[in-house]
Design an enzyme around this catalytic site. Structure first.
Site, PDB file in Angstrom:
ATOM      1  N   CYS A  53     -26.342  -7.633 -38.350  1.00  0.00           N
ATOM      2  CA  CYS A  53     -26.430  -8.400 -39.606  1.00  0.00           C
ATOM      3  C   CYS A  53     -27.671  -9.278 -39.659  1.00  0.00           C
ATOM      4  O   CYS A  53     -28.110  -9.666 -40.738  1.00  0.00           O
ATOM      5  CB  CYS A  53     -25.184  -9.261 -39.775  1.00  0.00           C
ATOM      6  SG  CYS A  53     -23.692  -8.289 -39.737  1.00  0.00           S
ATOM      7  N   HIS A 105     -26.544 -14.318 -45.287  1.00  0.00           N
ATOM      8  CA  HIS A 105     -25.962 -12.996 -45.070  1.00  0.00           C
ATOM      9  C   HIS A 105     -24.580 -12.952 -45.719  1.00  0.00           C
ATOM     10  O   HIS A 105     -23.831 -13.937 -45.671  1.00  0.00           O
ATOM     11  CB  HIS A 105     -25.857 -12.746 -43.562  1.00  0.00           C
ATOM     12  CG  HIS A 105     -24.992 -11.590 -43.204  1.00  0.00           C
ATOM     13  ND1 HIS A 105     -25.141 -10.356 -43.803  1.00  0.00           N
ATOM     14  CD2 HIS A 105     -23.956 -11.483 -42.334  1.00  0.00           C
ATOM     15  CE1 HIS A 105     -24.227  -9.540 -43.303  1.00  0.00           C
ATOM     16  NE2 HIS A 105     -23.500 -10.190 -42.417  1.00  0.00           N
ATOM     17  N   ASN A 164     -19.716  -6.459 -47.090  1.00  0.00           N
ATOM     18  CA  ASN A 164     -20.732  -6.762 -46.087  1.00  0.00           C
ATOM     19  C   ASN A 164     -21.573  -5.503 -45.845  1.00  0.00           C
ATOM     20  O   ASN A 164     -21.091  -4.531 -45.281  1.00  0.00           O
ATOM     21  CB  ASN A 164     -20.026  -7.212 -44.801  1.00  0.00           C
ATOM     22  CG  ASN A 164     -20.994  -7.609 -43.697  1.00  0.00           C
ATOM     23  OD1 ASN A 164     -22.202  -7.412 -43.816  1.00  0.00           O
ATOM     24  ND2 ASN A 164     -20.460  -8.165 -42.627  1.00  0.00           N
TER      25      ASN A 164
HETATM   26  O1  UT7 Z   1     -21.454  -9.840 -40.297  1.00  0.00           O
HETATM   27  C1  UT7 Z   1     -20.560 -10.307 -39.342  1.00  0.00           C
HETATM   28  C2  UT7 Z   1     -19.352  -9.469 -39.532  1.00  0.00           C
HETATM   29  N1  UT7 Z   1     -18.054 -10.040 -39.401  1.00  0.00           N
HETATM   30  C3  UT7 Z   1     -17.638 -11.209 -39.900  1.00  0.00           C
HETATM   31  O2  UT7 Z   1     -18.354 -12.010 -40.416  1.00  0.00           O
HETATM   32  C4  UT7 Z   1     -16.186 -11.447 -39.796  1.00  0.00           C
HETATM   33  C5  UT7 Z   1     -15.823 -12.872 -39.603  1.00  0.00           C
HETATM   34  N2  UT7 Z   1     -14.366 -13.012 -39.632  1.00  0.00           N
HETATM   35  C6  UT7 Z   1     -13.685 -12.955 -40.775  1.00  0.00           C
HETATM   36  O3  UT7 Z   1     -14.257 -12.839 -41.858  1.00  0.00           O
HETATM   37  C7  UT7 Z   1     -12.195 -13.105 -40.691  1.00  0.00           C
HETATM   38  O4  UT7 Z   1     -11.815 -13.343 -39.362  1.00  0.00           O
HETATM   39  C8  UT7 Z   1     -11.427 -11.879 -41.243  1.00  0.00           C
HETATM   40  C9  UT7 Z   1     -11.591 -11.802 -42.763  1.00  0.00           C
HETATM   41  C10 UT7 Z   1     -11.929 -10.598 -40.629  1.00  0.00           C
HETATM   42  C11 UT7 Z   1      -9.945 -11.995 -40.940  1.00  0.00           C
HETATM   43  O5  UT7 Z   1      -9.416 -13.203 -41.451  1.00  0.00           O
HETATM   44  P1  UT7 Z   1      -8.496 -14.137 -40.553  1.00  0.00           P
HETATM   45  O6  UT7 Z   1      -8.065 -15.228 -41.405  1.00  0.00           O
HETATM   46  O7  UT7 Z   1      -9.260 -14.474 -39.300  1.00  0.00           O
HETATM   47  O8  UT7 Z   1      -7.257 -13.188 -40.272  1.00  0.00           O
HETATM   48  P2  UT7 Z   1      -6.674 -12.693 -38.855  1.00  0.00           P
HETATM   49  O9  UT7 Z   1      -7.589 -11.687 -38.239  1.00  0.00           O
HETATM   50  O10 UT7 Z   1      -6.290 -13.876 -38.040  1.00  0.00           O
HETATM   51  O11 UT7 Z   1      -5.392 -11.945 -39.343  1.00  0.00           O
HETATM   52  C12 UT7 Z   1      -4.348 -12.621 -40.043  1.00  0.00           C
HETATM   53  C13 UT7 Z   1      -3.278 -11.626 -40.395  1.00  0.00           C
HETATM   54  C14 UT7 Z   1      -2.814 -10.786 -39.202  1.00  0.00           C
HETATM   55  O12 UT7 Z   1      -1.414 -10.605 -39.330  1.00  0.00           O
HETATM   56  P3  UT7 Z   1      -0.377 -11.491 -38.482  1.00  0.00           P
HETATM   57  O13 UT7 Z   1      -0.731 -11.230 -37.041  1.00  0.00           O
HETATM   58  O14 UT7 Z   1      -0.642 -12.920 -38.884  1.00  0.00           O
HETATM   59  O15 UT7 Z   1       0.934 -10.956 -38.897  1.00  0.00           O
HETATM   60  C15 UT7 Z   1      -3.519  -9.475 -39.390  1.00  0.00           C
HETATM   61  O16 UT7 Z   1      -2.826  -8.395 -38.822  1.00  0.00           O
HETATM   62  O17 UT7 Z   1      -3.764 -10.683 -41.365  1.00  0.00           O
HETATM   63  C16 UT7 Z   1      -3.527  -9.342 -40.884  1.00  0.00           C
HETATM   64  N3  UT7 Z   1      -4.578  -8.485 -41.408  1.00  0.00           N
HETATM   65  C17 UT7 Z   1      -4.553  -7.927 -42.629  1.00  0.00           C
HETATM   66  N4  UT7 Z   1      -3.639  -7.995 -43.613  1.00  0.00           N
HETATM   67  C18 UT7 Z   1      -3.910  -7.320 -44.754  1.00  0.00           C
HETATM   68  C19 UT7 Z   1      -5.740  -8.113 -40.793  1.00  0.00           C
HETATM   69  N5  UT7 Z   1      -6.454  -7.329 -41.620  1.00  0.00           N
HETATM   70  C20 UT7 Z   1      -5.727  -7.193 -42.754  1.00  0.00           C
HETATM   71  C21 UT7 Z   1      -5.957  -6.515 -43.970  1.00  0.00           C
HETATM   72  N6  UT7 Z   1      -5.033  -6.617 -44.938  1.00  0.00           N
HETATM   73  N7  UT7 Z   1      -7.085  -5.802 -44.210  1.00  0.00           N
END
Ligand code: UT7
Length: 330
Positions: free
Chosen positions: A113, A257, A287
């Site tokens: 990125c 970004h 992204n």
């Molecule tokens: O360019 C760099 C690239 N990457 C980034 O910048 C990513 C940076 N991180 C993020 O943007 C966030 O961490 C995410 C958007 C990827 C995830 O958000 P989060 O608030 O950190 O969610 P999490 O990973 O802690 O997941 C929360 C819940 C989980 O369920 P439980 O364990 O609480 O029951 C996940 O299984 O959301 C669930 N989950 C989803 N639910 C619906 C994970 N992905 C999805 C999905 N749809 N696509």
């Protein structure tokens, strides 16, 4: 001392729009979850066999035209991508072939990125030293062909989109120029966000068992990446401003970004920036990693949000981990 300036910009995204509801038909996700956590409403995905160098071709032609140059005038093509068309040679060679300019130097940058920020800085150095005069800098990605379309990969699959952006750098002839760049990396966290396979450190590089484990798909510890981004993005923006005697009040437009709208909003809050000082378009494209900054920069210029004399900051973070910023007098 010579400086470089951006003389032309272009961007290109595939026609096919994939909405959050479209994804919800494939995997267990929802429009609400995606919009709430990321701000993304839709992304563009290619149809069929289309690589990043294909997307970059139109963006490059438009950037060259705006710069009043032909591809033959180029001294080098720098291509930032984490999704190269093929393993080797680099996408810069494929783009050079399509532009029909054998002999022009090519360079691929693999800084994910932060790739475009690094690439712009590299091009700037070649022009500053006098070694080169005209450089095409491209960020291009095709993610859609490498996403895990099962629930296992849903945290990553909903984030990424395809696209390309291009900038032509030439020698500056007035105050409009790239003023400075700050580049950083922390390889101790390389596995926080990575696509492992095929891996030349493994023998074999790829096996049916590895494919079953999904190790040919991107793996991400989203929370760690998020924490790093909201810490390092404001820090590197402040670093490049302070090194040049500016403060955040002097910024006319910050182009961060486009990984997550929440990250950009938190970074803007930390920096004390007004909403009109920050440009976001992640809602439309998701992204697009190395392509996100040149696409956003071009859209901001097209929308009249950047005018001559403005102070513009480009800032990125991503896998590596890598992060960095460019300071530009437009
Ligand atoms: O360019 C760099 C690239 N990457 C980034 O910048 C990513 C940076 N991180 C993020 O943007 C966030 O961490 C995410 C958007 C990827 C995830 O958000 P989060 O608030 O950190 O969610 P999490 O990973 O802690 O997941 C929360 C819940 C989980 O369920 P439980 O364990 O609480 O029951 C996940 O299984 O959301 C669930 N989950 C989803 N639910 C619906 C994970 N992905 C999805 C999905 N749809 N696509």
């Amino acid at each position: 001392m010579r400086s470089s300036r951006i003389a032309g910009l272009g961007h290109f995204v595939p026609e096919r729009i994939v909405t959050n509801d479209d994804l919800a038909e494939l995997i267990d996700t929802s429009n609400e979850w995606i919009v709430q956590r990321t701000g993304i409403e839709q992304r563009r995905w290619v149809d069929g066999d289309v690589g990043p160098a294909d997307l970059a071709l139109q963006a490059s032609k438009d950037a060259l035209e705006e710069a009043g140059l032909s591809a033959k005038d180029l001294d080098m093509i720098i291509f930032a991508t984490l999704s190269p068309d093929i393993n080797f040679p680099g996408s810069s060679c494929l783009l050079q072939k399509s532009l029909g300019v054998p002999g022009v130097a090519t360079l691929d940058i693999r800084n994910q990125c932060t790739g475009f920020v690094y690439a712009l800085s590299v091009a700037d150095q070649f022009i500053k030293t006098g070694m080169m005069n005209h450089i095409l800098v491209v960020g291009g990605e095709v993610h859609s062909s490498g996403m895990d379309m099962t629930n296992r990969g849903r945290d990553v699959t909903v984030l990424f989109g395809d696209g390309a952006g291009a900038a032509v750098l030439t020698v500056a002839d007035d105050e409009s120029c790239i003023l400075d760049s700050k580049l950083h990396a922390d390889g101790s966290n390389y596995d926080v966000l990575m696509l492992e396979l095929p891996a030349s450190r493994l023998n074999p590089r790829l096996s049916p068992e590895m494919l079953d484990e999904g190790r040919h798909y991107p793996q991400m510890d989203g929370r760690k990446v998020f924490r790093n981004a909201v810490t390092e993005l404001p820090k590197v923006v402040t670093e490049v401003l302070e090194a040049n005697g500016y403060t955040t009040e002097d910024i006319d437009l910050l182009i961060p970004h486009q990984a997550n709208l929440r990250i950009n909003q938190m970074a803007a809050r930390t920096l004390g920036l007004r909403e009109d000082q920050v440009f976001n378009n992640i809602q439309k494209y998701g992204n697009t990693t190395a392509a996100s900054i040149p696409i956003a920069l071009h859209e901001a210029v097209e929308a009249g949000l950047i005018k001559k004399g403005d102070l513009v900051v480009l800032a990125a973070f991503g896998a590596g981990l890598t992060w960095g910023a460019n300071l530009i007098r437009w």
